[in-house]
Write a protein that holds these residues in place. Structure first.
Motif, PDB file in Angstrom:
ATOM      1  N   GLN A  70     -52.140 -21.471 -12.617  1.00  0.00           N
ATOM      2  CA  GLN A  70     -53.545 -21.315 -13.000  1.00  0.00           C
ATOM      3  C   GLN A  70     -54.181 -20.170 -12.230  1.00  0.00           C
ATOM      4  OE1 GLN A  70     -55.440 -25.153 -12.405  1.00  0.00           O
ATOM      5  NE2 GLN A  70     -55.013 -25.754 -14.515  1.00  0.00           N
ATOM      6  N   ALA A  71     -55.209 -19.615 -12.807  1.00  0.00           N
ATOM      7  CA  ALA A  71     -55.951 -18.555 -12.125  1.00  0.00           C
ATOM      8  C   ALA A  71     -56.414 -19.057 -10.763  1.00  0.00           C
ATOM      9  CB  ALA A  71     -57.148 -18.129 -12.961  1.00  0.00           C
ATOM     10  N   GLY A  72     -56.258 -18.198  -9.767  1.00  0.00           N
ATOM     11  CA  GLY A  72     -56.589 -18.579  -8.405  1.00  0.00           C
ATOM     12  C   GLY A  72     -55.425 -19.162  -7.631  1.00  0.00           C
ATOM     13  N   GLY A  73     -54.342 -19.436  -8.325  1.00  0.00           N
ATOM     14  CA  GLY A  73     -53.174 -20.011  -7.679  1.00  0.00           C
ATOM     15  C   GLY A  73     -52.281 -18.971  -7.037  1.00  0.00           C
ATOM     16  N   SER A  74     -51.155 -19.445  -6.535  1.00  0.00           N
ATOM     17  CA  SER A  74     -50.227 -18.575  -5.802  1.00  0.00           C
ATOM     18  C   SER A  74     -48.811 -18.743  -6.325  1.00  0.00           C
ATOM     19  CB  SER A  74     -50.237 -18.920  -4.309  1.00  0.00           C
ATOM     20  OG  SER A  74     -51.506 -18.715  -3.731  1.00  0.00           O
ATOM     21  N   LEU A  75     -48.064 -17.676  -6.195  1.00  0.00           N
ATOM     22  CA  LEU A  75     -46.629 -17.687  -6.468  1.00  0.00           C
ATOM     23  C   LEU A  75     -45.943 -16.799  -5.447  1.00  0.00           C
ATOM     24  CD1 LEU A  75     -46.218 -17.315 -10.352  1.00  0.00           C
ATOM     25  CD2 LEU A  75     -45.562 -19.289  -8.975  1.00  0.00           C
ATOM     26  N   ARG A  76     -44.705 -17.105  -5.187  1.00  0.00           N
ATOM     27  CA  ARG A  76     -43.899 -16.261  -4.307  1.00  0.00           C
ATOM     28  C   ARG A  76     -42.655 -15.838  -5.077  1.00  0.00           C
ATOM     29  NH1 ARG A  76     -44.010 -15.349   1.146  1.00  0.00           N
ATOM     30  NH2 ARG A  76     -42.103 -14.577   2.137  1.00  0.00           N
ATOM     31  N   LEU A  77     -42.534 -14.561  -5.296  1.00  0.00           N
ATOM     32  CA  LEU A  77     -41.363 -14.006  -5.959  1.00  0.00           C
ATOM     33  C   LEU A  77     -40.351 -13.575  -4.913  1.00  0.00           C
ATOM     34  CD1 LEU A  77     -43.058 -11.753  -8.676  1.00  0.00           C
ATOM     35  CD2 LEU A  77     -42.566 -14.213  -8.737  1.00  0.00           C
ATOM     36  N   SER A  78     -39.096 -13.693  -5.286  1.00  0.00           N
ATOM     37  CA  SER A  78     -38.037 -13.277  -4.387  1.00  0.00           C
ATOM     38  C   SER A  78     -37.025 -12.440  -5.146  1.00  0.00           C
ATOM     39  CB  SER A  78     -37.348 -14.488  -3.761  1.00  0.00           C
ATOM     40  OG  SER A  78     -36.401 -14.094  -2.803  1.00  0.00           O
ATOM     41  N   ASN A 138     -51.280 -14.282  -4.044  1.00  0.00           N
ATOM     42  CA  ASN A 138     -52.348 -15.262  -3.914  1.00  0.00           C
ATOM     43  C   ASN A 138     -53.529 -14.882  -4.816  1.00  0.00           C
ATOM     44  OD1 ASN A 138     -50.838 -16.589  -1.882  1.00  0.00           O
ATOM     45  ND2 ASN A 138     -51.747 -15.291  -0.305  1.00  0.00           N
ATOM     46  N   SER A 139     -54.344 -15.868  -5.101  1.00  0.00           N
ATOM     47  CA  SER A 139     -55.549 -15.645  -5.913  1.00  0.00           C
ATOM     48  C   SER A 139     -55.221 -14.885  -7.195  1.00  0.00           C
ATOM     49  CB  SER A 139     -56.599 -14.876  -5.102  1.00  0.00           C
ATOM     50  OG  SER A 139     -56.931 -15.567  -3.920  1.00  0.00           O
ATOM     51  N   LEU A 140     -54.242 -15.358  -7.900  1.00  0.00           N
ATOM     52  CA  LEU A 140     -53.770 -14.675  -9.094  1.00  0.00           C
ATOM     53  C   LEU A 140     -54.823 -14.681 -10.200  1.00  0.00           C
ATOM     54  CD1 LEU A 140     -50.112 -15.897  -8.999  1.00  0.00           C
ATOM     55  CD2 LEU A 140     -50.780 -13.507  -9.268  1.00  0.00           C
ATOM     56  N   LYS A 141     -54.793 -13.620 -10.996  1.00  0.00           N
ATOM     57  CA  LYS A 141     -55.729 -13.452 -12.093  1.00  0.00           C
ATOM     58  C   LYS A 141     -54.958 -13.426 -13.418  1.00  0.00           C
ATOM     59  CE  LYS A 141     -58.583 -10.545  -9.114  1.00  0.00           C
ATOM     60  NZ  LYS A 141     -59.206  -9.208  -8.935  1.00  0.00           N
ATOM     61  N   PRO A 142     -55.564 -13.853 -14.499  1.00  0.00           N
ATOM     62  CA  PRO A 142     -54.871 -13.846 -15.797  1.00  0.00           C
ATOM     63  C   PRO A 142     -54.328 -12.468 -16.179  1.00  0.00           C
ATOM     64  CG  PRO A 142     -56.843 -15.180 -15.940  1.00  0.00           C
ATOM     65  CD  PRO A 142     -56.883 -14.526 -14.590  1.00  0.00           C
ATOM     66  N   VAL A 151     -50.298 -16.329 -15.788  1.00  0.00           N
ATOM     67  CA  VAL A 151     -51.471 -16.865 -15.104  1.00  0.00           C
ATOM     68  C   VAL A 151     -52.458 -17.325 -16.167  1.00  0.00           C
ATOM     69  CG1 VAL A 151     -53.263 -16.435 -13.392  1.00  0.00           C
ATOM     70  CG2 VAL A 151     -51.079 -15.217 -13.239  1.00  0.00           C
ATOM     71  N   SER A 152     -52.711 -18.598 -16.199  1.00  0.00           N
ATOM     72  CA  SER A 152     -53.617 -19.142 -17.211  1.00  0.00           C
ATOM     73  C   SER A 152     -55.045 -19.157 -16.692  1.00  0.00           C
ATOM     74  CB  SER A 152     -53.185 -20.552 -17.589  1.00  0.00           C
ATOM     75  OG  SER A 152     -53.274 -21.412 -16.466  1.00  0.00           O
TER      76      SER A 152
END
Length: 122
Positions: A12-20, A82-86, A120-121
């Motif tokens: 969701q928008a505002g969430g975080s992901l970690r890519l490797s 962090n704080s991902l946007k659509p 990112v939704s």
């Protein structure tokens, strides 16, 4: 050099992901590493890069929210988002570059991974 990216998914928008991204088949520590993003119908764009010594560069649009790091002992480069946007949805690619020049230019990279999809939704 073979690159394998992982860690994408739906957030969701505002969430975080970690890519490797894990590298194999070469001397990882000799390469600068970059992360790029490509949305449908758009050109591949620079997100972040890190030199073999650990100097980092991030796109202005993600500054303060995304962090790139590497572990030369594990042959990995990570992108903490962090704080991902659509509008930051797309396929994220890791790439390796032997010359540490113009790290923001995709065409200068020597090797590319297969990409990992980030959605990112809103």
């Amino acid at each position: 050099v073979q690159l394998q990216a992982s860690g994408g998914g739906l957030v969701q928008a505002g969430g975080s992901l970690r890519l490797s991204c894990v590298a194999s088949g070469g001397t990882f520590s000799r390469y600068a590493m970059g992360w790029f993003r490509q949305a449908p119908g758009k050109e591949r764009e620079f997100v972040a890069a890190i030199t073999w010594k650990g100097s980092t560069y991030v796109a202005d649009s993600v500054k303060g929210r995304f962090t790139i790091s590497r572990d030369n002992a594990k042959n990995t480069v990570d992108l903490q988002m962090n704080s991902l946007k659509p509008e930051e949805s797309g396929v994220y690619y890791c790439a390796a570059k032997s010359l540490e020049l113009r790290l923001w230019v995709p065409s200068g990279y020597d090797y590319w991974g297969q990409g990992t999809l980030v959605t990112v939704s809103s």
